[in-house]
Scaffold this motif. Structure first.
Motif, mmCIF file in Angstrom:
data_model
loop_
_atom_site.group_PDB
_atom_site.id
_atom_site.type_symbol
_atom_site.label_atom_id
_atom_site.label_comp_id
_atom_site.label_asym_id
_atom_site.label_seq_id
_atom_site.Cartn_x
_atom_site.Cartn_y
_atom_site.Cartn_z
ATOM 1 N N LEU A 29 0.540 -4.798 0.078
ATOM 2 C CA LEU A 29 1.531 -5.797 -0.295
ATOM 3 C C LEU A 29 2.850 -5.545 0.431
ATOM 4 O O LEU A 29 3.476 -6.475 0.954
ATOM 5 N N THR A 30 3.254 -4.285 0.512
ATOM 6 C CA THR A 30 4.500 -3.933 1.185
ATOM 7 C C THR A 30 4.455 -4.286 2.661
ATOM 8 O O THR A 30 5.391 -4.898 3.197
ATOM 9 N N GLY A 31 3.365 -3.896 3.342
ATOM 10 C CA GLY A 31 3.246 -4.177 4.764
ATOM 11 C C GLY A 31 3.260 -5.654 5.072
ATOM 12 O O GLY A 31 3.904 -6.104 6.037
ATOM 13 N N ASN A 32 2.582 -6.448 4.241
ATOM 14 C CA ASN A 32 2.536 -7.890 4.467
ATOM 15 C C ASN A 32 3.882 -8.553 4.201
ATOM 16 O O ASN A 32 4.311 -9.422 4.960
ATOM 17 N N LEU A 33 4.527 -8.181 3.126
ATOM 18 C CA LEU A 33 5.808 -8.797 2.781
ATOM 19 C C LEU A 33 6.898 -8.436 3.777
ATOM 20 O O LEU A 33 7.792 -9.241 4.054
ATOM 21 N N MET A 34 6.835 -7.226 4.341
ATOM 22 C CA MET A 34 7.831 -6.823 5.336
ATOM 23 C C MET A 34 7.514 -7.374 6.726
ATOM 24 O O MET A 34 8.372 -7.384 7.597
ATOM 25 N N GLY A 35 6.272 -7.810 6.904
ATOM 26 C CA GLY A 35 5.884 -8.276 8.230
ATOM 27 C C GLY A 35 5.856 -7.156 9.248
ATOM 28 O O GLY A 35 6.286 -7.332 10.403
ATOM 29 N N VAL A 36 5.357 -5.999 8.852
ATOM 30 C CA VAL A 36 5.304 -4.844 9.750
ATOM 31 C C VAL A 36 4.480 -5.195 10.994
ATOM 32 O O VAL A 36 3.327 -5.629 10.871
ATOM 33 N N SER A 111 -7.812 -9.689 -1.094
ATOM 34 C CA SER A 111 -8.426 -10.287 -2.279
ATOM 35 C C SER A 111 -9.283 -9.275 -3.033
ATOM 36 O O SER A 111 -9.312 -9.267 -4.272
ATOM 37 N N VAL A 112 -9.989 -8.410 -2.295
ATOM 38 C CA VAL A 112 -10.809 -7.376 -2.921
ATOM 39 C C VAL A 112 -9.919 -6.384 -3.675
ATOM 40 O O VAL A 112 -10.217 -5.987 -4.809
ATOM 41 N N VAL A 113 -8.826 -5.998 -3.038
ATOM 42 C CA VAL A 113 -7.872 -5.081 -3.662
ATOM 43 C C VAL A 113 -7.262 -5.716 -4.909
ATOM 44 O O VAL A 113 -7.094 -5.066 -5.945
ATOM 45 N N ALA A 114 -6.949 -7.011 -4.821
ATOM 46 C CA ALA A 114 -6.342 -7.711 -5.951
ATOM 47 C C ALA A 114 -7.260 -7.702 -7.167
ATOM 48 O O ALA A 114 -6.834 -7.409 -8.294
ATOM 49 N N TRP A 115 -8.535 -8.002 -6.955
ATOM 50 C CA TRP A 115 -9.476 -8.008 -8.078
ATOM 51 C C TRP A 115 -9.712 -6.611 -8.628
ATOM 52 O O TRP A 115 -9.939 -6.425 -9.831
ATOM 53 N N ALA A 116 -9.633 -5.603 -7.754
ATOM 54 C CA ALA A 116 -9.748 -4.222 -8.228
ATOM 55 C C ALA A 116 -8.580 -3.871 -9.144
ATOM 56 O O ALA A 116 -8.756 -3.198 -10.171
ATOM 57 N N VAL A 262 -2.313 -15.037 -5.369
ATOM 58 C CA VAL A 262 -1.478 -16.215 -5.128
ATOM 59 C C VAL A 262 -0.985 -16.240 -3.678
ATOM 60 O O VAL A 262 -1.012 -17.290 -3.009
ATOM 61 N N LEU A 263 -0.553 -15.090 -3.177
ATOM 62 C CA LEU A 263 -0.064 -15.017 -1.800
ATOM 63 C C LEU A 263 -1.171 -15.327 -0.806
ATOM 64 O O LEU A 263 -0.942 -15.970 0.224
ATOM 65 N N VAL A 264 -2.389 -14.875 -1.108
ATOM 66 C CA VAL A 264 -3.533 -15.172 -0.242
ATOM 67 C C VAL A 264 -3.867 -16.659 -0.299
ATOM 68 O O VAL A 264 -4.101 -17.313 0.732
ATOM 69 N N ALA A 265 -3.885 -17.223 -1.516
ATOM 70 C CA ALA A 265 -4.255 -18.635 -1.695
ATOM 71 C C ALA A 265 -3.256 -19.575 -1.041
ATOM 72 O O ALA A 265 -3.629 -20.644 -0.544
ATOM 73 N N THR A 266 -1.997 -19.175 -1.003
ATOM 74 C CA THR A 266 -0.956 -20.032 -0.416
ATOM 75 C C THR A 266 -0.749 -19.779 1.068
ATOM 76 O O THR A 266 0.077 -20.439 1.695
ATOM 77 N N GLY A 267 -1.496 -18.809 1.620
ATOM 78 C CA GLY A 267 -1.392 -18.537 3.041
ATOM 79 C C GLY A 267 -0.253 -17.625 3.446
ATOM 80 O O GLY A 267 -0.058 -17.342 4.625
ATOM 81 N N VAL A 268 0.494 -17.142 2.453
ATOM 82 C CA VAL A 268 1.593 -16.213 2.758
ATOM 83 C C VAL A 268 1.029 -14.877 3.252
ATOM 84 O O VAL A 268 1.608 -14.226 4.113
ATOM 85 N N MET A 269 -0.102 -14.501 2.702
ATOM 86 C CA MET A 269 -0.755 -13.252 3.080
ATOM 87 C C MET A 269 -2.156 -13.549 3.623
ATOM 88 O O MET A 269 -2.913 -14.308 3.010
ATOM 89 N N SER A 270 -2.483 -12.973 4.751
ATOM 90 C CA SER A 270 -3.816 -13.148 5.313
ATOM 91 C C SER A 270 -4.835 -12.354 4.510
ATOM 92 O O SER A 270 -4.532 -11.268 4.009
ATOM 93 N N ASN A 271 -6.033 -12.897 4.388
ATOM 94 C CA ASN A 271 -7.093 -12.198 3.672
ATOM 95 C C ASN A 271 -8.082 -11.546 4.641
ATOM 96 O O ASN A 271 -9.201 -11.228 4.278
#
Length: 275
Positions: A29-36, A111-116, A262-271
């Motif tokens: 989540l951190t890496g995606n939100l920061m756009g590393v 998505s796998v991590v989210a469900w875990a 939610v971030l995956v579903a809205t395209g903010v985060m790649s799955n």
């Protein structure tokens, strides 16, 4: 900006490594939100290596206990303690060597991590509501059968990225009759060979990436921050579990898991695969 990423990654790793909330989920989540901008190979290498800082914090926090290892040849209590830690490590070592790369390739997705996170949170709540009466109040008294079972349950974190090694080992210990502080402390000890071995192996295998693309300074910075923050987190968690249950962590896990979905579903985060 690499040094900024290193510091933030170190903070997140230090806070989440020993709390039952999944460091993997939070680092993703951190890496995606920061756009590393690092490649996945660089991210993977860096995340594993800075675990070394968190592991070092356990060695320093419990330095008196680890110093007693010198008496393991003659001290029956030390033999019981460290044989339990060793036995509990075996399942993760075997599973990691056999399936580690395949699991990372297929299951290492947001998505796998989210469900875990979500499922682990629900199980945490249920275990807290249906706890067995604890009959083990010291890590020296866990015994080899229970230690092996805790080690096997720890593998949930390998089989299902995001479940959390700390959560699976702590909850497994509680379900097997360990009181909450004992299960938490054993999880700390178990992390030393499990995570320490992974960090050392990664350092050897990916040394060109680590010292070339990331840079020694950034690695030391991330690991150093991770060490300091993890040391503080250990002390806080030990005080917390002496008077509180894990239901707050359960709710938090569900919320973070839902956020990732939610971030995956809205395209903010790649799955896409992260391994």
């Amino acid at each position: 900006m690499d040094w900024v990423y290193a510091i933030i990654y170190g903070i997140v790793e230090g806070i989440t490594e020993f709390l039952p909330i999944s460091s993997t989920g939070h680092l993703i989540l951190t890496g995606n939100l920061m756009g590393v901008p690092w490649t996945k190979e660089v991210k993977d290498a860096f995340e594993v290596v800075i675990q070394g800082g968190a592991i070092l914090s356990v060695l320093v926090y419990y330095w008196r206990d680890f110093l007693k290892l010198r008496d393991v040849g003659t001290d029956r209590t030390q033999q019981q303690l460290w044989s339990g830690v060793l036995v509990a490590t075996i399942p993760a070592v075997i599973l990691g060597l056999l399936l580690g790369d395949r699991i990372q390739e297929v299951l290492f997705k947001p998505s796998v991590v989210a469900w875990a996170l979500i499922v682990g949170g629900v199980l945490m709540w249920l275990i807290e509501n249906r706890r067995v009466q604890p009959d083990v109040h010291a890590i020296e008294g866990i015994g080899l059968p229970k230690a092996l079972m805790i080690g096997a349950l720890q593998c949930l974190a390998l089989l299902w990225p995001g479940f959390s090694r700390s959560a699976s080992s702590i909850l497994g210990g509680m379900a097997l009759g360990l009181d909450r502080p004992t299960a938490t402390k054993f999880s700390f000890y178990l992390g030393v060979p499990t995570l320490g071995g992974a960090a050392l192996l990664n350092l050897i295998q990916d040394r060109e990436i680590i010292f070339g693309e990331i840079g020694l300074v950034n690695v030391l910075l991330g690991a150093g921050v991770s060490f300091v923050v993890a040391y503080l987190a250990i002390g806080w968690l030990l005080k917390f579990v002496s008077t509180n249950n894990f239901k707050g962590f359960a709710v938090y896990r569900v919320l973070v898991g839902a956020l990732i979905l939610v971030l995956v579903a809205t395209g903010v985060m790649s799955n896409g695969s992260l391994g």
